[in-house]
Design a protein around this motif. Structure first.
Motif, PDB file in Angstrom:
ATOM      1  N   GLY A   1      -3.973  16.095   2.194  1.00  0.00           N
ATOM      2  CA  GLY A   1      -3.990  15.227   1.146  1.00  0.00           C
ATOM      3  C   GLY A   1      -3.542  16.181  -0.032  1.00  0.00           C
ATOM      4  O   GLY A   1      -2.176  15.575  -0.506  1.00  0.00           O
ATOM      5  N   SER A   2      -4.167  17.355  -0.356  1.00  0.00           N
ATOM      6  CA  SER A   2      -3.398  17.922  -1.569  1.00  0.00           C
ATOM      7  C   SER A   2      -2.356  18.533  -1.338  1.00  0.00           C
ATOM      8  O   SER A   2      -1.488  18.666  -1.972  1.00  0.00           O
ATOM      9  CB  SER A   2      -4.407  18.904  -2.053  1.00  0.00           C
ATOM     10  N   ASN A   3      -2.359  19.193   0.043  1.00  0.00           N
ATOM     11  CA  ASN A   3      -0.915  19.756   0.621  1.00  0.00           C
ATOM     12  C   ASN A   3      -0.116  18.660   0.800  1.00  0.00           C
ATOM     13  O   ASN A   3       0.463  18.854   2.284  1.00  0.00           O
ATOM     14  CB  ASN A   3      -1.526  20.952   1.421  1.00  0.00           C
TER      15      ASN A   3
ATOM     16  N   CYS B   1       0.759  -1.180   0.097  1.00  0.00           N
ATOM     17  CA  CYS B   1       0.044   0.037   0.011  1.00  0.00           C
ATOM     18  C   CYS B   1       0.955   1.371   0.021  1.00  0.00           C
ATOM     19  O   CYS B   1       1.980   1.300   0.349  1.00  0.00           O
ATOM     20  CB  CYS B   1      -1.001   0.166   1.219  1.00  0.00           C
ATOM     21  N   GLN B   2       0.162   2.351  -0.186  1.00  0.00           N
ATOM     22  CA  GLN B   2       0.900   3.621  -0.333  1.00  0.00           C
ATOM     23  C   GLN B   2       0.570   4.584   0.812  1.00  0.00           C
ATOM     24  O   GLN B   2      -0.616   5.164   0.653  1.00  0.00           O
ATOM     25  CB  GLN B   2       0.559   4.312  -1.881  1.00  0.00           C
ATOM     26  N   GLY B   3       1.323   4.793   1.653  1.00  0.00           N
ATOM     27  CA  GLY B   3       1.006   5.752   2.887  1.00  0.00           C
ATOM     28  C   GLY B   3       1.333   7.028   2.851  1.00  0.00           C
ATOM     29  O   GLY B   3       2.610   7.588   3.418  1.00  0.00           O
ATOM     30  N   PHE B   4       0.673   7.936   1.865  1.00  0.00           N
ATOM     31  CA  PHE B   4       1.021   9.297   1.783  1.00  0.00           C
ATOM     32  C   PHE B   4       0.124  10.081   2.471  1.00  0.00           C
ATOM     33  O   PHE B   4       0.278  10.871   3.294  1.00  0.00           O
ATOM     34  CB  PHE B   4       0.815   9.811   0.250  1.00  0.00           C
ATOM     35  N   SER B   5      -1.416  10.157   2.075  1.00  0.00           N
ATOM     36  CA  SER B   5      -2.342  11.018   2.955  1.00  0.00           C
ATOM     37  C   SER B   5      -2.550  10.941   4.198  1.00  0.00           C
ATOM     38  O   SER B   5      -2.281   9.559   4.821  1.00  0.00           O
ATOM     39  CB  SER B   5      -3.654  10.685   2.135  1.00  0.00           C
ATOM     40  N   GLU B   6      -2.751  12.086   4.802  1.00  0.00           N
ATOM     41  CA  GLU B   6      -2.938  12.091   6.337  1.00  0.00           C
ATOM     42  C   GLU B   6      -4.246  12.635   6.532  1.00  0.00           C
ATOM     43  O   GLU B   6      -4.698  13.734   5.511  1.00  0.00           O
ATOM     44  CB  GLU B   6      -1.884  12.851   7.016  1.00  0.00           C
TER      45      GLU B   6
ATOM     46  N   GLY C   1      -4.509  12.593  -6.354  1.00  0.00           N
ATOM     47  CA  GLY C   1      -4.354  14.067  -6.779  1.00  0.00           C
ATOM     48  C   GLY C   1      -5.797  14.492  -7.294  1.00  0.00           C
ATOM     49  O   GLY C   1      -5.978  13.920  -8.389  1.00  0.00           O
ATOM     50  N   THR C   2      -6.290  15.466  -6.809  1.00  0.00           N
ATOM     51  CA  THR C   2      -7.765  15.832  -7.354  1.00  0.00           C
ATOM     52  C   THR C   2      -7.345  16.349  -8.688  1.00  0.00           C
ATOM     53  O   THR C   2      -6.552  16.988  -9.265  1.00  0.00           O
ATOM     54  CB  THR C   2      -8.342  16.888  -6.434  1.00  0.00           C
ATOM     55  N   SER C   3      -8.642  16.565  -9.453  1.00  0.00           N
ATOM     56  CA  SER C   3      -8.476  17.261 -10.682  1.00  0.00           C
ATOM     57  C   SER C   3      -8.054  18.890 -10.843  1.00  0.00           C
ATOM     58  O   SER C   3      -7.279  19.253 -11.237  1.00  0.00           O
ATOM     59  CB  SER C   3      -9.856  17.191 -11.526  1.00  0.00           C
ATOM     60  N   GLU C   4      -8.482  19.435  -9.403  1.00  0.00           N
ATOM     61  CA  GLU C   4      -8.084  20.713  -9.168  1.00  0.00           C
ATOM     62  C   GLU C   4      -6.650  20.945  -9.127  1.00  0.00           C
ATOM     63  O   GLU C   4      -5.927  21.825  -9.675  1.00  0.00           O
ATOM     64  CB  GLU C   4      -8.779  21.442  -8.134  1.00  0.00           C
ATOM     65  N   ILE C   5      -6.202  19.909  -8.207  1.00  0.00           N
ATOM     66  CA  ILE C   5      -4.617  20.153  -7.983  1.00  0.00           C
ATOM     67  C   ILE C   5      -3.732  19.700  -9.443  1.00  0.00           C
ATOM     68  O   ILE C   5      -2.760  20.299  -9.596  1.00  0.00           O
ATOM     69  CB  ILE C   5      -4.444  18.945  -6.950  1.00  0.00           C
TER      70      ILE C   5
ATOM     71  N   ARG D   1      -4.749  20.397 -12.165  1.00  0.00           N
ATOM     72  CA  ARG D   1      -4.793  21.654 -13.027  1.00  0.00           C
ATOM     73  C   ARG D   1      -3.673  22.541 -12.459  1.00  0.00           C
ATOM     74  O   ARG D   1      -2.972  23.335 -13.219  1.00  0.00           O
ATOM     75  CB  ARG D   1      -6.316  22.286 -12.963  1.00  0.00           C
ATOM     76  N   ASN D   2      -3.698  22.761 -11.012  1.00  0.00           N
ATOM     77  CA  ASN D   2      -2.504  23.414 -10.455  1.00  0.00           C
ATOM     78  C   ASN D   2      -1.191  23.103 -11.036  1.00  0.00           C
ATOM     79  O   ASN D   2      -0.356  24.072 -11.363  1.00  0.00           O
ATOM     80  CB  ASN D   2      -2.684  23.512  -9.129  1.00  0.00           C
ATOM     81  N   VAL D   3      -1.022  21.895 -10.983  1.00  0.00           N
ATOM     82  CA  VAL D   3       0.159  21.179 -11.608  1.00  0.00           C
ATOM     83  C   VAL D   3       0.608  21.813 -12.941  1.00  0.00           C
ATOM     84  O   VAL D   3       1.868  22.298 -13.114  1.00  0.00           O
ATOM     85  CB  VAL D   3       0.385  19.719 -11.337  1.00  0.00           C
TER      86      VAL D   3
ATOM     87  N   VAL E   1      -4.291   8.133   6.303  1.00  0.00           N
ATOM     88  CA  VAL E   1      -5.492   7.773   6.061  1.00  0.00           C
ATOM     89  C   VAL E   1      -5.891   7.692   4.261  1.00  0.00           C
ATOM     90  O   VAL E   1      -5.011   7.965   3.771  1.00  0.00           O
ATOM     91  CB  VAL E   1      -6.458   8.923   6.463  1.00  0.00           C
ATOM     92  N   TRP E   2      -6.822   7.136   4.115  1.00  0.00           N
ATOM     93  CA  TRP E   2      -7.283   6.690   2.654  1.00  0.00           C
ATOM     94  C   TRP E   2      -6.268   5.570   2.142  1.00  0.00           C
ATOM     95  O   TRP E   2      -5.989   5.965   1.072  1.00  0.00           O
ATOM     96  CB  TRP E   2      -7.337   7.930   1.892  1.00  0.00           C
ATOM     97  N   THR E   3      -5.424   5.075   3.092  1.00  0.00           N
ATOM     98  CA  THR E   3      -4.593   3.920   2.506  1.00  0.00           C
ATOM     99  C   THR E   3      -5.297   2.796   1.901  1.00  0.00           C
ATOM    100  O   THR E   3      -5.710   1.915   2.808  1.00  0.00           O
ATOM    101  CB  THR E   3      -3.542   3.658   3.694  1.00  0.00           C
ATOM    102  N   SER E   4      -5.159   2.923   0.475  1.00  0.00           N
ATOM    103  CA  SER E   4      -6.051   1.782  -0.055  1.00  0.00           C
ATOM    104  C   SER E   4      -5.408   0.441   0.214  1.00  0.00           C
ATOM    105  O   SER E   4      -3.821   0.190   0.296  1.00  0.00           O
ATOM    106  CB  SER E   4      -5.879   2.009  -1.652  1.00  0.00           C
ATOM    107  N   HIS E   5      -6.201  -0.631   0.633  1.00  0.00           N
ATOM    108  CA  HIS E   5      -5.605  -1.888   0.718  1.00  0.00           C
ATOM    109  C   HIS E   5      -4.932  -1.963   2.037  1.00  0.00           C
ATOM    110  O   HIS E   5      -4.317  -3.198   1.886  1.00  0.00           O
ATOM    111  CB  HIS E   5      -5.129  -2.606  -0.288  1.00  0.00           C
TER     112      HIS E   5
END
Ligand SMILES: Cc1cc2nc3c(=O)[nH]c(=O)nc-3n(C[C@H](O)[C@H](O)[C@H](O)COP(=O)(O)OP(=O)(O)OC[C@H]3O[C@@H](n4cnc5c(N)ncnc54)[C@H](O)[C@@H]3O)c2cc1C
Length: 376
Positions: free
Chosen positions: A130-132, A121-126, A356-360, A362-364, A154-158
């Motif tokens: 999330g976006s930040n 799994c991928q432990g990034f979001s807290e 990463g959301t679509s808004e983020i 677009r920011n990228v 949080v939101w750590t898939s699987h």
């Protein structure tokens, strides 16, 4: 092996193993069943060689172009033999492990992932991050022989079904933002890790909260440099938008075709159908170019945000059309076919959020591709 031979042999292999290459469990149900089925398919593909082509020999692969991986995943996801989400984890996590793990660690663990003996799994979001992402706060402090980790993801898939985690931790001050992050490869059975599954609105225990209380991680589990975890994250995120998206796009396209085969033609506005077909075509064209760039050895970067925006938009457009053309099934059906449509419709709402959301995105694109200014 050339790509055409690979494709022909793959077709023959799929037909020969139909008894085991059955449709993945879907609809509302347990993720455990999906991942158990995924393990069976990965082991079969690995042992037959198909699951090894396109991966470097130093991690158990047979070498060759990543296009082999695109073809294999496309075939398996389009036919529903694997769920694209589960299959994509390998495409998201393995390339970064190959790039950043100590070579002996990558050689030991990547084959386990490729053969379906492990899930990661991928432990990034807290909770506050999330976006930040650069402001994450799960902390790792040096010990004599490694790291002590405290914090929450949080939101750590699987995560509840995973053996390992690619984890981003804070090793500098929070103000140091992306310069004070370190990536670690953590065994999920390490004492001090608590995993609490979260159910999505499509009724699957897809992701989790993960708590780290004085979790000790050995020094040889460092990915990249100390305080260099941002480079690991920036390496991984484009992979999340390349071959994994090609596979998901194949699945979504197949569902669109199934919709056209199933729905009463009078229930669909031809202009809407044409619009969705165009979106799928644009996604395929852009994602195809990304697969070829990967095959040519290009380093993928922020421009892959285009692929992610197109995927999110096209996936939601397909299932909006499903909600119109098959509304009885989506809303009220009780059989497994209806449950699958409903599940896919609900999951499509997440397509503009995960990775990463679509808004983020677009920011990228605005800041890093078009050069329209730094993040404030
Ligand atoms: C199905 C699914 C699976 C996931 N799996 C994983 C996983 O395995 N591992 C993992 O680490 N994470 C995972 N995630 C988490 C995902 O990466 C985050 O949900 C995502 O990055 C958004 O973060 P957030 O939820 O904190 O929302 P927030 O960052 O709080 O954003 C809320 C809203 O504000 C908008 N917003 C925020 N900042 C800006 C800005 N600067 N400019 C414009 N708009 C902005 C966002 O676009 C969004 O609409 C998963 C998410 C989903 C839905």
């Amino acid at each position: 092996m050339d790509l055409q031979t690979f494709r022909t042999d793959l077709d023959a292999w799929v037909e020969e193993h139909r008894a085991q290459l059955t449709p993945a469990p879907g609809g509302e149900g347990s993720l455990a069943d999906q991942l158990a089925h995924l393990s069976v398919v990965k082991r079969l593909a690995y042992d037959a060689g198909f699951g090894r082509w396109g991966w470097p020999e130093r991690v158990g692969g047979l070498g060759g172009s990543p296009l082999y991986r695109a073809l294999l995943g496309e075939r398996l996801t389009a036919e529903g033999i694997v769920q694209p989400g589960g299959w994509s984890m390998t495409e998201v996590l393995a390339p970064t492990m190959i790039d950043f793990a100590p070579p002996e660690l990558a050689a030991a663990v990547v084959p386990l992932l490729l053969r379906g003996e492990e899930h990661w799994c991928q432990g990034f979001s807290e909770p506050g991050t999330g976006s930040n992402l650069a402001e994450l706060s799960c902390r790792a402090v040096r010990t004599d022989d490694g790291w002590r980790v405290n914090g929450q993801k949080v939101w750590t898939s699987h995560a509840h079904l995973s053996d390992r985690c690619v984890l981003l931790t804070r090793t500098g001050t929070r103000e140091s933002r992306h310069r004070g992050i370190t990536a670690l490869f953590v065994d999920m059975d390490t004492p001090g890790i608590t995993v609490r599954p979260l159910e999505t609105m499509h009724g699957v225990d897809e992701f989790c909260e993960v708590f780290f209380d004085d979790v000790l991680v050995p020094a040889d589990r460092l990915l990249g440099d100390v305080d260099g975890g941002w480079a690991v994250a920036m390496d991984l995120l484009p992979y999340e938008r390349s071959t994994a998206l090609w596979h998901r796009g194949a699945y979504v396209r197949r569902r669109f075709e199934e919709l056209l085969d199933t729905a009463d033609p009078g229930a669909l506005d031809p202009a809407d159908v044409g619009n969705v077909a165009l979106q799928l075509f644009a996604l395929r064209a852009v994602s195809r170019r990304t697969q070829h760039r990967l095959a040519d050895g290009d380093r993928l970067g922020p421009e892959t945000s285009v692929d992610k925006i197109l995927l999110g938009t096209a996936e939601q457009a397909v299932f909006d059309l499903v909600a119109t053309g098959l509304s009885d099934e989506v809303v009220a059906g009780t059989d497994s076919t209806s449950a699958r449509w409903r599940s896919d419709f609900l999951y499509s709402r997440a397509a503009t959020i995960y990775g990463g959301t679509s808004e983020i995105q677009r920011n990228v694109l605005a800041r890093r591709v078009l050069g329209l200014g730094e993040e404030p």
